[in-house]
Design a protein around this motif. Sequence first.
Motif, short mmCIF file in Angstrom:
data_model
loop_
_atom_site.label_atom_id
_atom_site.label_comp_id
_atom_site.label_asym_id
_atom_site.label_seq_id
_atom_site.Cartn_x
_atom_site.Cartn_y
_atom_site.Cartn_z
N THR A 117 9.23 9.54 -8.81
CA THR A 117 10.31 8.94 -9.33
C THR A 117 10.88 7.78 -9.68
O THR A 117 11.28 7.33 -10.55
N SER A 118 9.83 6.76 -9.25
CA SER A 118 9.68 5.30 -9.72
C SER A 118 8.06 4.94 -9.91
O SER A 118 7.55 4.30 -9.04
N PRO A 119 7.55 5.31 -10.76
CA PRO A 119 5.92 5.31 -11.24
C PRO A 119 5.59 3.84 -11.22
O PRO A 119 4.66 3.38 -10.73
N LYS A 120 6.43 2.83 -11.66
CA LYS A 120 6.22 1.32 -12.17
C LYS A 120 7.04 0.78 -11.08
O LYS A 120 7.94 0.59 -11.18
N ILE A 121 6.22 -0.17 -10.19
CA ILE A 121 7.01 -0.74 -8.96
C ILE A 121 6.47 -2.15 -8.97
O ILE A 121 5.31 -2.13 -8.79
N GLU A 122 7.32 -3.30 -9.16
CA GLU A 122 6.80 -4.58 -8.78
C GLU A 122 7.37 -5.04 -7.44
O GLU A 122 8.69 -4.67 -7.29
N LEU A 123 6.57 -5.60 -6.73
CA LEU A 123 7.05 -6.06 -5.30
C LEU A 123 6.56 -7.50 -5.15
O LEU A 123 5.40 -7.75 -5.14
N ASN A 124 7.67 -8.25 -4.58
CA ASN A 124 7.20 -9.67 -4.26
C ASN A 124 7.79 -9.95 -2.90
O ASN A 124 9.49 -9.76 -2.66
N VAL A 125 7.11 -10.17 -1.66
CA VAL A 125 7.81 -10.32 -0.42
C VAL A 125 7.77 -11.78 -0.43
O VAL A 125 6.78 -12.62 -0.54
N GLU A 126 8.91 -12.28 -0.15
CA GLU A 126 9.53 -13.61 -0.38
C GLU A 126 9.68 -14.31 1.03
O GLU A 126 9.37 -15.50 1.43
N GLU A 127 10.11 -13.56 2.12
CA GLU A 127 10.31 -13.96 3.30
C GLU A 127 9.99 -12.77 4.30
O GLU A 127 10.50 -11.60 4.07
N ILE A 128 9.53 -12.88 5.55
CA ILE A 128 9.40 -11.99 6.64
C ILE A 128 10.15 -12.87 7.90
O ILE A 128 9.72 -13.72 8.31
N ARG B 285 0.62 -1.24 -0.19
CA ARG B 285 -0.12 -0.04 0.24
C ARG B 285 0.80 1.21 0.06
O ARG B 285 0.35 2.41 -0.39
N LEU B 286 2.24 1.00 0.45
CA LEU B 286 2.85 2.36 0.62
C LEU B 286 3.60 2.64 -0.68
O LEU B 286 4.19 3.42 -1.02
N THR B 287 4.05 1.46 -1.40
CA THR B 287 5.06 1.69 -2.36
C THR B 287 4.57 1.34 -3.74
O THR B 287 4.92 1.89 -4.77
N VAL B 288 3.62 0.29 -3.87
CA VAL B 288 3.06 -0.13 -5.05
C VAL B 288 1.72 0.72 -5.66
O VAL B 288 1.46 0.77 -6.85
N THR B 289 1.00 0.98 -4.51
CA THR B 289 -0.17 1.70 -5.05
C THR B 289 0.15 3.00 -5.92
O THR B 289 1.04 3.78 -5.66
N SER B 290 -1.06 3.47 -6.75
CA SER B 290 -0.83 4.62 -7.58
C SER B 290 -1.63 5.87 -6.97
O SER B 290 -1.61 6.96 -7.43
N SER B 291 -2.14 5.45 -5.63
CA SER B 291 -2.98 6.41 -5.12
C SER B 291 -2.37 7.12 -3.76
O SER B 291 -2.12 6.28 -2.78
N PRO B 292 -2.22 8.34 -4.02
CA PRO B 292 -1.89 9.19 -2.73
C PRO B 292 -2.51 9.07 -1.44
O PRO B 292 -2.11 8.79 -0.37
N ASP B 293 -3.89 8.72 -1.79
CA ASP B 293 -4.96 8.61 -0.77
C ASP B 293 -4.74 7.29 0.02
O ASP B 293 -4.96 7.13 1.35
N VAL B 294 -4.36 6.32 -0.65
CA VAL B 294 -4.16 4.86 -0.07
C VAL B 294 -2.82 5.12 0.67
O VAL B 294 -2.82 4.59 1.94
N GLN B 295 -1.93 5.98 0.36
CA GLN B 295 -0.75 5.88 1.22
C GLN B 295 -0.98 6.57 2.42
O GLN B 295 -0.49 6.22 3.46
N LEU B 296 -1.66 7.70 2.32
CA LEU B 296 -2.00 8.68 3.59
C LEU B 296 -2.71 7.57 4.50
O LEU B 296 -2.31 7.77 5.95
N LYS B 297 -3.83 7.00 3.96
CA LYS B 297 -4.85 6.12 4.95
C LYS B 297 -3.90 4.92 5.52
O LYS B 297 -3.99 4.73 6.72
N THR B 298 -2.93 4.29 5.04
CA THR B 298 -2.06 3.65 5.49
C THR B 298 -1.00 3.89 6.53
O THR B 298 -0.77 3.48 7.55
N LEU B 299 -0.48 5.22 6.30
CA LEU B 299 0.36 5.75 7.15
C LEU B 299 -0.50 6.27 8.36
O LEU B 299 0.08 5.87 9.56
N GLN B 300 -1.53 6.61 8.34
CA GLN B 300 -2.46 6.95 9.35
C GLN B 300 -2.82 5.76 10.13
O GLN B 300 -3.13 5.74 11.37
N THR B 301 -3.05 4.66 9.62
CA THR B 301 -3.56 3.54 10.18
C THR B 301 -2.30 2.76 10.68
O THR B 301 -2.55 2.12 11.90
N TYR B 302 -1.23 2.63 10.42
CA TYR B 302 -0.17 1.88 10.86
C TYR B 302 1.04 2.57 11.50
O TYR B 302 2.10 1.60 12.12
#
Length: 81
Positions: free
Chosen positions: A65-76, A14-31
Motif C-alpha cells: 500500500t506504500s511502496p515508496k517509503i523514506e525514513l529518517n530516525v532522528e531520536e531514540i 529493514r521492516l519498512t523501507v526494504t523492497s524485499s519480502p525476504d529481508v522483512q522475513l529474516k529481520t522478523l525471524q532475527t529480532y
Amino acid sequence: MQDPRRDITEVVKRLTVTSSPDVQLKTLQTYFTEDAAFDHPLCRVDPGHNSREKILEIYQWYKITSPKIELNVEEIGAISV
C-alpha cells in the motif's frame, strides 16, 4: 541485539523501507520472538501462536500500500532493561 539504541534504526528500516519480502522475513525471524505482539493505531496483533507471521503479513501489506517509503530516525528514547 548487542546495542539496541544503535541497532533499532536498521531493524526498523529493514521492516519498512526494504523492497524485499525476504529481508522483512529474516529481520522478523532475527529480532522478534515467535509470540511477539504488535500494537499500531490501525491494527493490532496479540501475542500468541504464529503472531510473528501475522506481523510479517502486516509489514508486507504495508509495502504494497506504500511502496515508496523514506525514513529518517532522528531520536531514540531511553531503553529500560
